[in-house]
Design a protein around this motif. Structure first.
Motif, PDB file in Angstrom:
ATOM      1  N   PHE A 101      42.918 -36.059  82.416  1.00  0.00           N
ATOM      2  CA  PHE A 101      42.463 -36.800  81.235  1.00  0.00           C
ATOM      3  C   PHE A 101      42.369 -38.280  81.586  1.00  0.00           C
ATOM      4  O   PHE A 101      43.369 -38.916  81.911  1.00  0.00           O
ATOM      5  CB  PHE A 101      43.422 -36.603  80.064  1.00  0.00           C
ATOM      6  CG  PHE A 101      43.066 -37.453  78.872  1.00  0.00           C
ATOM      7  CD1 PHE A 101      41.955 -37.142  78.102  1.00  0.00           C
ATOM      8  CD2 PHE A 101      43.819 -38.568  78.543  1.00  0.00           C
ATOM      9  CE1 PHE A 101      41.596 -37.938  77.013  1.00  0.00           C
ATOM     10  CE2 PHE A 101      43.478 -39.364  77.453  1.00  0.00           C
ATOM     11  CZ  PHE A 101      42.364 -39.048  76.688  1.00  0.00           C
ATOM     12  N   ILE A 102      41.161 -38.815  81.516  1.00  0.00           N
ATOM     13  CA  ILE A 102      40.910 -40.228  81.789  1.00  0.00           C
ATOM     14  C   ILE A 102      40.496 -40.884  80.473  1.00  0.00           C
ATOM     15  O   ILE A 102      39.391 -40.640  79.971  1.00  0.00           O
ATOM     16  CB  ILE A 102      39.808 -40.408  82.857  1.00  0.00           C
ATOM     17  CG1 ILE A 102      40.222 -39.717  84.154  1.00  0.00           C
ATOM     18  CG2 ILE A 102      39.528 -41.891  83.097  1.00  0.00           C
ATOM     19  CD1 ILE A 102      39.154 -39.766  85.251  1.00  0.00           C
ATOM     20  N   PRO A 103      41.337 -41.720  79.886  1.00  0.00           N
ATOM     21  CA  PRO A 103      41.031 -42.318  78.578  1.00  0.00           C
ATOM     22  C   PRO A 103      39.676 -43.000  78.512  1.00  0.00           C
ATOM     23  O   PRO A 103      38.970 -42.904  77.499  1.00  0.00           O
ATOM     24  CB  PRO A 103      42.182 -43.312  78.389  1.00  0.00           C
ATOM     25  CG  PRO A 103      43.318 -42.714  79.155  1.00  0.00           C
ATOM     26  CD  PRO A 103      42.689 -42.083  80.357  1.00  0.00           C
ATOM     27  N   ALA A 104      39.282 -43.691  79.568  1.00  0.00           N
ATOM     28  CA  ALA A 104      38.024 -44.443  79.549  1.00  0.00           C
ATOM     29  C   ALA A 104      36.798 -43.545  79.396  1.00  0.00           C
ATOM     30  O   ALA A 104      35.738 -44.014  78.959  1.00  0.00           O
ATOM     31  CB  ALA A 104      37.897 -45.269  80.830  1.00  0.00           C
ATOM     32  N   PRO A 118      34.275 -31.197  81.164  1.00  0.00           N
ATOM     33  CA  PRO A 118      33.889 -31.947  79.968  1.00  0.00           C
ATOM     34  C   PRO A 118      35.097 -32.663  79.365  1.00  0.00           C
ATOM     35  O   PRO A 118      36.189 -32.098  79.316  1.00  0.00           O
ATOM     36  CB  PRO A 118      33.360 -30.863  79.029  1.00  0.00           C
ATOM     37  CG  PRO A 118      32.887 -29.775  79.938  1.00  0.00           C
ATOM     38  CD  PRO A 118      33.833 -29.795  81.104  1.00  0.00           C
ATOM     39  N   VAL A 119      34.879 -33.895  78.925  1.00  0.00           N
ATOM     40  CA  VAL A 119      36.003 -34.722  78.496  1.00  0.00           C
ATOM     41  C   VAL A 119      36.795 -34.069  77.372  1.00  0.00           C
ATOM     42  O   VAL A 119      38.024 -34.226  77.288  1.00  0.00           O
ATOM     43  CB  VAL A 119      35.510 -36.126  78.082  1.00  0.00           C
ATOM     44  CG1 VAL A 119      34.595 -36.051  76.867  1.00  0.00           C
ATOM     45  CG2 VAL A 119      36.680 -37.064  77.841  1.00  0.00           C
ATOM     46  N   TRP A 120      36.127 -33.313  76.510  1.00  0.00           N
ATOM     47  CA  TRP A 120      36.833 -32.706  75.384  1.00  0.00           C
ATOM     48  C   TRP A 120      37.727 -31.541  75.813  1.00  0.00           C
ATOM     49  O   TRP A 120      38.596 -31.100  75.061  1.00  0.00           O
ATOM     50  CB  TRP A 120      35.835 -32.221  74.323  1.00  0.00           C
ATOM     51  CG  TRP A 120      34.847 -31.211  74.801  1.00  0.00           C
ATOM     52  CD1 TRP A 120      33.649 -31.441  75.424  1.00  0.00           C
ATOM     53  CD2 TRP A 120      34.966 -29.789  74.715  1.00  0.00           C
ATOM     54  NE1 TRP A 120      33.015 -30.260  75.729  1.00  0.00           N
ATOM     55  CE2 TRP A 120      33.788 -29.227  75.305  1.00  0.00           C
ATOM     56  CE3 TRP A 120      35.935 -28.936  74.204  1.00  0.00           C
ATOM     57  CZ2 TRP A 120      33.591 -27.853  75.380  1.00  0.00           C
ATOM     58  CZ3 TRP A 120      35.732 -27.563  74.279  1.00  0.00           C
ATOM     59  CH2 TRP A 120      34.568 -27.036  74.862  1.00  0.00           C
ATOM     60  N   ASP A 128      33.114 -44.094  77.640  1.00  0.00           N
ATOM     61  CA  ASP A 128      32.041 -44.157  78.630  1.00  0.00           C
ATOM     62  C   ASP A 128      31.804 -42.764  79.200  1.00  0.00           C
ATOM     63  O   ASP A 128      32.302 -42.426  80.277  1.00  0.00           O
ATOM     64  CB  ASP A 128      32.410 -45.143  79.744  1.00  0.00           C
ATOM     65  CG  ASP A 128      31.289 -45.326  80.755  1.00  0.00           C
ATOM     66  OD1 ASP A 128      30.181 -44.804  80.515  1.00  0.00           O
ATOM     67  OD2 ASP A 128      31.519 -45.995  81.790  1.00  0.00           O
ATOM     68  N   PRO A 129      31.028 -41.942  78.486  1.00  0.00           N
ATOM     69  CA  PRO A 129      30.790 -40.563  78.939  1.00  0.00           C
ATOM     70  C   PRO A 129      30.148 -40.476  80.315  1.00  0.00           C
ATOM     71  O   PRO A 129      30.239 -39.440  80.971  1.00  0.00           O
ATOM     72  CB  PRO A 129      29.849 -40.005  77.858  1.00  0.00           C
ATOM     73  CG  PRO A 129      30.071 -40.875  76.662  1.00  0.00           C
ATOM     74  CD  PRO A 129      30.380 -42.238  77.207  1.00  0.00           C
TER      75      PRO A 129
END
Length: 219
Positions: free
Chosen positions: A38-41, A56-58, A45-46
């Motif tokens: 998990f990278i907060p940024a 995928p970030v989600w 910034d997708p």
């Protein structure tokens, strides 16, 4: 002490250990941390990892729980998961335990994002999700007698006391580990706090769901 059986808890542990062994033996732990941690940024910034086959970030709040930095990391996390998780599952059942674990994982990442939304440091490990399990375990098996304080019920006082104690412990760990409060976001202290608070919040609803009365057929 014989622990109760726990299909969900054992399953989570088995998958976590298998994922760690595969990554460790392949020498891909660092790579996995980037594409699956998990990278907060990434929320702001997708395109941060554009061109990479990143999760995928989600989904990274889930995938990051399968990535551990080393033997001590995975060993301690799995010990706490198996010891507390089986006893929690004995009460909540496998469905409630999986839900609790998932809520803890997402709450942990949310808390980490709130601390430093621009951070590009990957967060890995299942400790945030396991913190939710620890919170429910603390509520279910606490032997301490708590009295109501004014308008606050005894149950609410217990929740507030556990929350304050956990936050205090995590801040002290962070202070001892970093030598100051400036690097708390780097060691996922916020994730531990977020997961624990989420566990405290959903324990009572999960208990109500677990022991809800089923409608009886009228003949």
């Amino acid at each position: 002490m014989k622990l109760p059986a726990g299909r969900a808890t054992n399953g989570i542990a088995a998958i976590s250990v298998a994922a760690f062994l595969l990554l460790y033996l392949a020498g891909k732990v660092a790579d996995a941390a980037i594409i699956g941690g998990f990278i907060p940024a990434r929320l702001g910034d997708p395109a941060l990892l554009q061109g990479m086959m990143a999760v995928p970030v989600w989904l990274t709040p889930v995938s990051c729980t399968l990535i551990h930095a080393g033997w001590l990391h995975i060993g301690f996390n799995m010990f706490m998961l198996l010891f507390c998780g089986r006893q929690v599952e004995h009460v909540l059942g496998w469905g409630g335990t999986l839900f609790l674990y998932g809520v803890g994982a997402y709450a942990a990442c949310l808390a980490q994002w709130l601390v430093d939304p621009a951070s590009t440091n990957p967060m890995v490990g299942a400790s945030g999700a396991i913190s939710a399990i620890l919170a429910t375990y603390s509520l279910l098996y606490s032997q301490q007698q708590v009295r109501r304080i004014g308008p606050l019920s005894a149950n609410l006082v217990r929740v507030l006391w556990l929350a304050a104690a956990w936050i205090g412990i995590q801040l002290m760990i962070g202070l001892a580990s970093s030598g100051g409060f400036g690097d708390l976001g780097q060691i996922a202290i916020a994730a531990h706090i977020g997961g624990f608070l989420a566990g405290l919040a959903v324990t009572r609803p999960l208990l109500r769901w677990r022991f809800r009365k089923k409608p009886r057929a009228v003949h």
